[in-house]
Design a protein around this motif. Structure first.
Motif, PDB file in Angstrom:
ATOM      1  N   LYS A  60       0.877  -1.390   0.007  1.00 52.51           N
ATOM      2  CA  LYS A  60      -0.112   0.017  -0.087  1.00 52.51           C
ATOM      3  C   LYS A  60       0.891   1.211  -0.074  1.00 52.51           C
ATOM      4  O   LYS A  60       0.708   2.344  -0.720  1.00 52.51           O
ATOM      5  CB  LYS A  60      -0.826  -0.057   1.275  1.00 52.51           C
ATOM      6  N   ASN A  61       1.950   1.319   0.774  1.00 51.10           N
ATOM      7  CA  ASN A  61       2.786   2.334   0.803  1.00 51.10           C
ATOM      8  C   ASN A  61       3.499   2.793  -0.408  1.00 51.10           C
ATOM      9  O   ASN A  61       3.704   3.772  -0.793  1.00 51.10           O
ATOM     10  CB  ASN A  61       3.810   2.206   2.023  1.00 51.10           C
ATOM     11  N   HIS A  62       4.072   1.374  -1.117  1.00 51.92           N
ATOM     12  CA  HIS A  62       4.775   1.626  -2.031  1.00 51.92           C
ATOM     13  C   HIS A  62       4.042   2.171  -3.518  1.00 51.92           C
ATOM     14  O   HIS A  62       4.265   3.040  -4.121  1.00 51.92           O
ATOM     15  CB  HIS A  62       5.414   0.415  -2.485  1.00 51.92           C
ATOM     16  N   PHE A  63       2.735   1.577  -3.500  1.00 53.78           N
ATOM     17  CA  PHE A  63       1.779   2.010  -4.530  1.00 53.78           C
ATOM     18  C   PHE A  63       1.412   3.676  -4.451  1.00 53.78           C
ATOM     19  O   PHE A  63       1.627   4.329  -5.324  1.00 53.78           O
ATOM     20  CB  PHE A  63       0.371   1.084  -4.613  1.00 53.78           C
ATOM     21  N   SER A  64       1.342   3.839  -3.153  1.00 60.87           N
ATOM     22  CA  SER A  64       0.775   5.350  -2.803  1.00 60.87           C
ATOM     23  C   SER A  64       1.759   6.291  -3.140  1.00 60.87           C
ATOM     24  O   SER A  64       1.879   7.301  -3.718  1.00 60.87           O
ATOM     25  CB  SER A  64       0.402   5.569  -1.346  1.00 60.87           C
ATOM     26  N   PHE A  65       3.290   5.858  -2.951  1.00 66.34           N
ATOM     27  CA  PHE A  65       4.292   6.809  -3.330  1.00 66.34           C
ATOM     28  C   PHE A  65       4.558   6.931  -4.699  1.00 66.34           C
ATOM     29  O   PHE A  65       4.687   7.804  -5.158  1.00 66.34           O
ATOM     30  CB  PHE A  65       5.661   5.929  -2.773  1.00 66.34           C
ATOM     31  N   ILE A  66       4.304   5.697  -5.608  1.00 69.44           N
ATOM     32  CA  ILE A  66       4.452   5.796  -6.826  1.00 69.44           C
ATOM     33  C   ILE A  66       3.548   6.743  -7.516  1.00 69.44           C
ATOM     34  O   ILE A  66       3.469   7.747  -8.008  1.00 69.44           O
ATOM     35  CB  ILE A  66       4.299   4.412  -7.693  1.00 69.44           C
ATOM     36  N   ARG A  67       2.049   6.775  -6.867  1.00 71.65           N
ATOM     37  CA  ARG A  67       0.957   7.680  -7.452  1.00 71.65           C
ATOM     38  C   ARG A  67       1.258   9.067  -7.253  1.00 71.65           C
ATOM     39  O   ARG A  67       0.943   9.879  -8.125  1.00 71.65           O
ATOM     40  CB  ARG A  67      -0.560   7.176  -6.508  1.00 71.65           C
ATOM     41  N   LYS A  68       1.968   9.468  -5.940  1.00 72.17           N
ATOM     42  CA  LYS A  68       2.319  10.927  -5.760  1.00 72.17           C
ATOM     43  C   LYS A  68       3.202  11.390  -7.013  1.00 72.17           C
ATOM     44  O   LYS A  68       3.028  12.539  -7.361  1.00 72.17           O
ATOM     45  CB  LYS A  68       2.969  10.944  -4.437  1.00 72.17           C
ATOM     46  N   GLY A  69       4.322  10.824  -7.472  1.00 69.12           N
ATOM     47  CA  GLY A  69       5.051  11.044  -8.460  1.00 69.12           C
ATOM     48  C   GLY A  69       4.420  11.354  -9.819  1.00 69.12           C
ATOM     49  O   GLY A  69       4.541  12.214 -10.632  1.00 69.12           O
ATOM     50  N   MET A  70       3.295  10.260 -10.110  1.00 67.43           N
ATOM     51  CA  MET A  70       2.445  10.467 -11.000  1.00 67.43           C
ATOM     52  C   MET A  70       1.545  11.642 -11.165  1.00 67.43           C
ATOM     53  O   MET A  70       1.088  12.136 -12.353  1.00 67.43           O
ATOM     54  CB  MET A  70       1.651   9.367 -11.295  1.00 67.43           C
ATOM     55  N   ARG A  71       1.251  12.150 -10.005  1.00 65.12           N
ATOM     56  CA  ARG A  71       0.289  13.428  -9.947  1.00 65.12           C
ATOM     57  C   ARG A  71       0.865  14.504  -9.860  1.00 65.12           C
ATOM     58  O   ARG A  71       0.235  15.643  -9.590  1.00 65.12           O
ATOM     59  CB  ARG A  71      -0.678  13.133  -8.780  1.00 65.12           C
ATOM     60  N   PHE A  72       2.322  14.754 -10.002  1.00 66.90           N
ATOM     61  CA  PHE A  72       2.791  16.157  -9.817  1.00 66.90           C
ATOM     62  C   PHE A  72       2.681  17.296 -10.421  1.00 66.90           C
ATOM     63  O   PHE A  72       2.392  18.283  -9.878  1.00 66.90           O
ATOM     64  CB  PHE A  72       4.462  15.917 -10.105  1.00 66.90           C
ATOM     65  N   PHE A  73       2.291  16.946 -11.690  1.00 65.07           N
ATOM     66  CA  PHE A  73       1.637  18.389 -12.471  1.00 65.07           C
ATOM     67  C   PHE A  73       0.306  18.391 -12.351  1.00 65.07           C
ATOM     68  O   PHE A  73      -0.494  19.229 -13.443  1.00 65.07           O
ATOM     69  CB  PHE A  73       2.114  18.450 -13.599  1.00 65.07           C
ATOM     70  N   LYS A  74      -0.667  17.513 -11.777  1.00 66.00           N
ATOM     71  CA  LYS A  74      -1.952  17.372 -12.020  1.00 66.00           C
ATOM     72  C   LYS A  74      -2.836  18.639 -11.342  1.00 66.00           C
ATOM     73  O   LYS A  74      -3.960  18.802 -11.851  1.00 66.00           O
ATOM     74  CB  LYS A  74      -2.572  16.299 -11.267  1.00 66.00           C
ATOM     75  N   PRO A  75      -2.353  19.314 -10.448  1.00 67.32           N
ATOM     76  CA  PRO A  75      -3.142  20.654 -10.025  1.00 67.32           C
ATOM     77  C   PRO A  75      -3.469  21.506 -11.347  1.00 67.32           C
ATOM     78  O   PRO A  75      -4.592  22.306 -11.391  1.00 67.32           O
ATOM     79  CB  PRO A  75      -2.255  21.309  -9.149  1.00 67.32           C
TER      80      PRO A  75
END
Length: 237
Positions: A60-75
């Motif tokens: 869960k922690n690893h998948f969540s970490f990867i997601r954060k990188g993928m959402r970097f410019f999403k705002p």
């Protein structure tokens, strides 16, 4: 050949194209993160070994970490959507306000989440701003509440259209209009359920609700499937 049949199968081709997109990969990792969260609680309740429980927590922690990188410019897309809604003077006032608030809430949430990601990478002192995750969840909840009001407004409008329709749909155009309204009404109700489930997650994250990790994980699995379903339907080969 069997290999050719598999390699050129339309479903596999669509799956390859589906995952050749950052938003779709991010949503897939979201599903895996919440599924791991649910399975860690399930393993705990069923008396599985500590190693198994820790394995799912680690996933869960690893998948969540990867997601954060993928959402970097999403705002940025959310800020653009909010700006376009603000400039649209022909839009229903309630829908306009909720669209702006929802997207600003999501933009705030994702911006703070990017700072959290920077802290996890060690680019920012991990001791700074210890309550960032709480503020991120508050922005997320703000966007979700606006989304719920938005869906309720659409449902109210579309239900009114159906009630006010006194003519029987006999001609082809009337049948198409009725079908279109029914489809839009279904989508609005589906989005309402989606936002309610995500609000359930946010409220538990903020400790306003105190359900189990299994309940939160299951809610996340369902909303992730909603998102993946929409993305899958929009993928063309």
């Amino acid at each position: 050949m069997v290999a050719d049949t598999i390699i050129y199968h339309p479903t596999l081709t669509k799956l390859v194209k589906f995952w050749d997109s950052t938003p779709k990969r991010e949503k897939s990792f979201r599903l895996l993160a919440y599924l791991s969260r649910f399975l860690s609680y399930y393993a705990y309740r069923k008396g599985y070994s500590k190693e198994t429980i820790d394995m799912f927590k680690g996933l869960k922690n690893h998948f969540s970490f990867i997601r954060k990188g993928m959402r970097f410019f999403k705002p940025i897309p959310h800020l653009q959507t909010a700006a376009k809604a603000y400039d649209n003077q022909l839009m229903d006032p309630v829908l306009q306000a909720t669209t702006i608030i929802r997207n600003l809430g999501y933009a705030g949430y994702l911006t703070i989440d990017s700072v959290v990601f920077a802290k996890m990478l060690g680019l920012v002192d991990s001791k700074k701003w210890p309550n960032l995750s709480t503020y991120a969840s508050r922005f997320w909840l703000l966007g979700l509440v606006a989304g719920i009001i938005h869906s309720l407004r659409i449902i109210s409008q579309l239900s009114g259209y159906k009630r006010d329709s006194t003519t029987v749909a006999t001609d082809e155009k009337a049948k198409i209009d009725e079908k279109s309204i029914s489809k839009q009404l279904y989508q609005a109700k589906r989005k309402l359920v989606w936002d309610l489930l995500d609000s359930f997650i946010a409220l538990n994250t903020l400790n306003y609700l105190h359900f189990t990790e299994g309940d939160v994980g299951l809610a996340g699995v369902l909303t992730s499937l909603f998102g993946l379903e929409d993305m899958w339907k929009s993928t063309t080969v």
